[in-house]
Design an enzyme around this catalytic site. Structure first.
Site, PDB file in Angstrom:
ATOM      1  N   ASP A  32      34.168  47.707  32.723  1.00 16.89           N
ATOM      2  CA  ASP A  32      33.628  46.528  32.151  1.00 16.89           C
ATOM      3  C   ASP A  32      32.495  47.347  31.738  1.00 16.89           C
ATOM      4  OD1 ASP A  32      34.251  43.228  33.612  1.00 16.89           O
ATOM      5  OD2 ASP A  32      32.365  44.128  32.132  1.00 16.89           O
ATOM      6  N   THR A  88      40.432  36.069  27.195  1.00 23.57           N
ATOM      7  CA  THR A  88      40.795  35.485  25.703  1.00 23.57           C
ATOM      8  C   THR A  88      39.935  34.106  25.849  1.00 23.57           C
ATOM      9  OG1 THR A  88      42.894  35.716  26.579  1.00 23.57           O
ATOM     10  CG2 THR A  88      42.051  37.362  25.392  1.00 23.57           C
ATOM     11  N   LEU A 156      49.864  35.963  37.363  1.00 19.61           N
ATOM     12  CA  LEU A 156      48.501  35.828  38.214  1.00 19.61           C
ATOM     13  C   LEU A 156      48.193  34.861  38.676  1.00 19.61           C
ATOM     14  CD1 LEU A 156      45.762  36.066  38.858  1.00 19.61           C
ATOM     15  CD2 LEU A 156      46.603  38.656  38.626  1.00 19.61           C
ATOM     16  N   GLU A 158      45.614  32.433  40.528  1.00 17.04           N
ATOM     17  CA  GLU A 158      44.694  32.342  40.956  1.00 17.04           C
ATOM     18  C   GLU A 158      44.579  31.888  42.577  1.00 17.04           C
ATOM     19  OE1 GLU A 158      41.003  30.720  39.860  1.00 17.04           O
ATOM     20  OE2 GLU A 158      41.593  31.918  38.173  1.00 17.04           O
ATOM     21  N   LEU A 261      55.303  19.731  40.146  1.00 19.69           N
ATOM     22  CA  LEU A 261      55.905  18.163  39.903  1.00 19.69           C
ATOM     23  C   LEU A 261      54.348  17.623  40.629  1.00 19.69           C
ATOM     24  CD1 LEU A 261      57.662  16.916  38.101  1.00 19.69           C
ATOM     25  CD2 LEU A 261      59.508  17.334  40.329  1.00 19.69           C
ATOM     26  N   GLY A 268      43.812  22.175  35.376  1.00 18.41           N
ATOM     27  CA  GLY A 268      42.605  22.496  34.935  1.00 18.41           C
ATOM     28  C   GLY A 268      42.461  24.356  34.842  1.00 18.41           C
ATOM     29  N   CYS A 271      43.246  28.945  33.002  1.00 15.12           N
ATOM     30  CA  CYS A 271      44.049  29.228  31.464  1.00 15.12           C
ATOM     31  C   CYS A 271      44.745  28.236  31.383  1.00 15.12           C
ATOM     32  CB  CYS A 271      45.321  30.062  32.620  1.00 15.12           C
ATOM     33  SG  CYS A 271      44.981  31.599  33.533  1.00 15.12           S
ATOM     34  N   LYS A 274      43.776  26.219  28.062  1.00 16.65           N
ATOM     35  CA  LYS A 274      42.906  26.431  27.013  1.00 16.65           C
ATOM     36  C   LYS A 274      43.736  27.576  26.577  1.00 16.65           C
ATOM     37  CE  LYS A 274      42.498  31.606  28.676  1.00 16.65           C
ATOM     38  NZ  LYS A 274      42.839  32.778  28.039  1.00 16.65           N
ATOM     39  N   LYS A 334      41.401  23.678  41.600  1.00 19.65           N
ATOM     40  CA  LYS A 334      42.092  24.241  42.765  1.00 19.65           C
ATOM     41  C   LYS A 334      41.583  24.739  43.991  1.00 19.65           C
ATOM     42  CE  LYS A 334      44.838  28.981  42.128  1.00 19.65           C
ATOM     43  NZ  LYS A 334      45.928  29.061  41.472  1.00 19.65           N
TER      44      LYS A 334
HETATM   45  C1  UDX Z   1      48.086  29.330  35.980  1.00 24.42           C
HETATM   46  C2  UDX Z   1      48.973  29.940  36.139  1.00 24.42           C
HETATM   47  O1  UDX Z   1      50.153  29.413  37.075  1.00 24.42           O
HETATM   48  C3  UDX Z   1      49.328  31.241  36.257  1.00 24.42           C
HETATM   49  O2  UDX Z   1      50.843  32.095  36.047  1.00 24.42           O
HETATM   50  C4  UDX Z   1      48.700  31.899  35.216  1.00 24.42           C
HETATM   51  O3  UDX Z   1      49.325  33.656  34.924  1.00 24.42           O
HETATM   52  C5  UDX Z   1      47.504  31.251  35.295  1.00 24.42           C
HETATM   53  O4  UDX Z   1      47.119  30.239  34.645  1.00 24.42           O
HETATM   54  P1  UDX Z   1      46.049  29.691  37.648  1.00 24.42           P
HETATM   55  O5  UDX Z   1      45.488  28.902  36.468  1.00 24.42           O
HETATM   56  O6  UDX Z   1      45.719  30.689  38.860  1.00 24.42           O
HETATM   57  O7  UDX Z   1      47.504  29.467  37.479  1.00 24.42           O
HETATM   58  O8  UDX Z   1      46.480  27.838  38.158  1.00 24.42           O
HETATM   59  P2  UDX Z   1      47.713  27.333  38.651  1.00 24.42           P
HETATM   60  O9  UDX Z   1      48.554  27.818  40.448  1.00 24.42           O
HETATM   61  O10 UDX Z   1      48.507  27.574  37.949  1.00 24.42           O
HETATM   62  O11 UDX Z   1      46.911  25.665  38.847  1.00 24.42           O
HETATM   63  C6  UDX Z   1      46.868  25.611  37.286  1.00 24.42           C
HETATM   64  C7  UDX Z   1      46.236  23.717  37.438  1.00 24.42           C
HETATM   65  O12 UDX Z   1      47.699  23.231  37.784  1.00 24.42           O
HETATM   66  C8  UDX Z   1      45.238  23.473  38.378  1.00 24.42           C
HETATM   67  O13 UDX Z   1      44.719  22.600  38.401  1.00 24.42           O
HETATM   68  C9  UDX Z   1      46.388  22.302  39.981  1.00 24.42           C
HETATM   69  O14 UDX Z   1      45.356  22.658  40.716  1.00 24.42           O
HETATM   70  C10 UDX Z   1      47.321  22.276  38.977  1.00 24.42           C
HETATM   71  N1  UDX Z   1      48.603  21.572  39.845  1.00 24.42           N
HETATM   72  C11 UDX Z   1      49.311  22.403  39.668  1.00 24.42           C
HETATM   73  C12 UDX Z   1      48.852  20.436  39.712  1.00 24.42           C
HETATM   74  O15 UDX Z   1      48.009  19.350  39.165  1.00 24.42           O
HETATM   75  N2  UDX Z   1      49.821  19.493  39.953  1.00 24.42           N
HETATM   76  C13 UDX Z   1      50.718  20.635  40.889  1.00 24.42           C
HETATM   77  O16 UDX Z   1      52.405  20.369  40.227  1.00 24.42           O
HETATM   78  C14 UDX Z   1      50.901  22.168  40.211  1.00 24.42           C
END
Ligand code: UDX
Length: 444
Positions: A32, A88, A156, A158, A261, A268, A271, A274, A334
């Site tokens: 890094d 990114t 993946l 978080e 669902l 938020g 990932c 954006k 989350k």
């Molecule tokens: C996401 C993708 O799941 C992952 O595969 C990708 O590589 C990166 O982006 P992440 O950003 O870690 O992963 O969060 P994720 O668990 O997907 O949740 C995203 C957002 O959706 C959170 O803010 C969560 O609170 C919200 N969410 C998720 C809902 O509002 N309702 C749901 O049913 C599921």
């Protein structure tokens, strides 16, 4: 043969990938440009919260298989395979992705590549990027065509980063058009992911643009699913129906399924928001913008949930935030994360503060990041302290600690028993029975 791996960029993705690859038995060098981050990782101190990752990091360091550096020269000399894991982010003031870090990494590494190697891109990039980077590498790498580029997107989540890295749903390998180079890169990737493939993980080979698109379309689909149920929540609100029952009933249809669902405050993080915006921007450049206009709606439905949350809280206070006290539970985007990037919770807290309320926030892990992002909010050191004296309490991130809260203990500290459940995480009967006015998005 056991390959020596480098991992360029040690954020969530890179740090996890480096530690997990060392755990699988590879010699790994993480790189890094942020010296402070490197020093912390080398000391076994994870710069972010990710359940279960720190022990894997420490195991790697203790075994001697995992090391960190800020030297591209050292990385170029060490690696048979270089994983590109830099961020990114969204460009300021635009929808498009900022590829500065990806370009910097390739421009720093490629001129130093003097021995045959495979460079494996894992970052989420706009379709067409891999082709362009392969051209750059061919032009500036001293080893020429013996430095091969493959694209291997990472999915993946978080909070589940270790599990998702060691037990992925699928492995996607975007390979160059040249047959010889493609066969070589495929062989190397199959060897690296051998243990996962042996356990039945599907291994899908395709060209670069398809691999790049798998990642963004997966995130677009997930975002769409969340906004779909949140659009149903809007209709439920108008029709006095209950979106949680609706979602449950839909989930029993295997074609629909219950995952992603969950109605509430919406998505938020670093990932989903954006990535859908960058996807729209890229489709526009390609002349395919019509195909993705629905994602604009997905984004807008998502943002409307935050506005609705603020409205609901204001309504519970009789129409104004002026001089009122609001307790906010949750700041991370989350649970099981300390990430506040594009966090719906923090966004809602900040806009209520801007409308005149005194807002106190508590989050089990994200306090440091939240304070840096929103210094004008107050912060409490527990759920009870954030709720002390509140005229309304808002549950905005569904940490287990908040799901399990006792309505009576919370009642003993608040000024008024008003709660808005932004994640449909509480049992309304239980809270109402304890004398609370309970409101939630999408429910009567
Ligand atoms: C996401 C993708 O799941 C992952 O595969 C990708 O590589 C990166 O982006 P992440 O950003 O870690 O992963 O969060 P994720 O668990 O997907 O949740 C995203 C957002 O959706 C959170 O803010 C969560 O609170 C919200 N969410 C998720 C809902 O509002 N309702 C749901 O049913 C599921």
């Amino acid at each position: 043969m056991s390959y020596r791996l480098t991992v360029i960029g040690t954020g969530y993705l890179g740090a996890t990938h480096a530690a997990c690859m060392a755990d699988l038995g590879f010699e790994v060098l993480g790189l890094d440009v942020d010296e402070e981050r490197i020093a912390r990782l080398a000391a076994g101190d994870l710069p972010f919260f990710e359940p279960g990752l720190e022990p894997v990091l420490r195991r790697g360091l203790e075994s001697g298989r995992l090391r960190f550096t800020s030297s591209y020269k050292e990385a170029a000399e060490f690696g048979d395979v270089h994983f590109l894991c830099v961020g990114t982010p969204q460009k300021a003031g635009e929808y498009a992705a900022d590829l500065t870090y990806v370009d910097d990494a390739i421009n720093s590494l490629a001129p130093l590549l003097e021995r045959p190697c495979v460079v494996v891109g894992k970052s989420t990039v706009p379709v067409g990027t891999a082709e362009r980077l392969a051209d750059t590498m061919a032009r500036i790498a001293p080893v020429g065509a013996d430095a091969v580029l493959a694209w291997n997107p990472e999915f993946l989540r978080e909070g589940f980063a270790v599990q998702d890295t060691l037990h992925p749903d699928r492995i996607v390998a975007g390979l160059p058009d040249d047959r010889h180079a493609a066969e070589h890169a495929e062989k190397v990737l199959r060897e690296i992911y051998r243990s996962m493939i042996a356990h039945g993980t599907p291994f899908i080979t395709c060209d670069y643009p398809t691999a790049e698109l798998v990642k963004v379309s997966a995130n677009a689909f997930l975002a769409t699913k969340i906004s779909f149920i949140n659009a149903m929540a809007e209709v439920c609100e108008a029709a006095h129906a209950d979106v949680t029952k609706l979602s449950e009933a839909l989930s029993y249809d295997d074609r629909i399924g219950g995952k992603f669902l969950g109605p509430g405050l919406g998505f938020g993080g670093g990932c989903l928001p954006k990535d859908i915006r960058a996807f729209m921007a890229r489709a526009g450049e390609l002349g395919a913008d019509q195909a993705l206009t629905f994602l604009r709606e997905v984004d807008e439905i998502n943002i409307r949930r935050r506005i609705r949350m603020v409205d609901l809280a204001r309504q519970m206070l009789g129409g104004s935030f002026d001089g009122r006290t609001v307790g906010v539970l949750g700041a991370a985007f989350k649970p099981n994360s300390d990430d506040v990037r594009d966090s719906p919770a923090l966004d809602v807290a900040a806009s209520i503060r801007a409308q005149g309320a005194a807002v106190t926030v508590y989050d089990p892990q994200a306090m440091g990041n939240a304070r840096r992002a929103q210094p004008s909010l107050e912060y409490g050191e527990s759920a009870l302290s954030a709720a002390r004296g509140a005229h309304v309490v808002l549950l905005l991130t569904e940490w287990a600690e908040f799901r399990g809260m006792d309505p009576d203990s919370l009642a003993s500290v608040v000024a008024e028993r008003n709660i808005v459940d932004g994640r449909n995480a509480l049992d309304p009967e239980k809270w109402r029975a304890a004398g609370w006015t309970y409101r939630a998005l999408g429910r009567p």
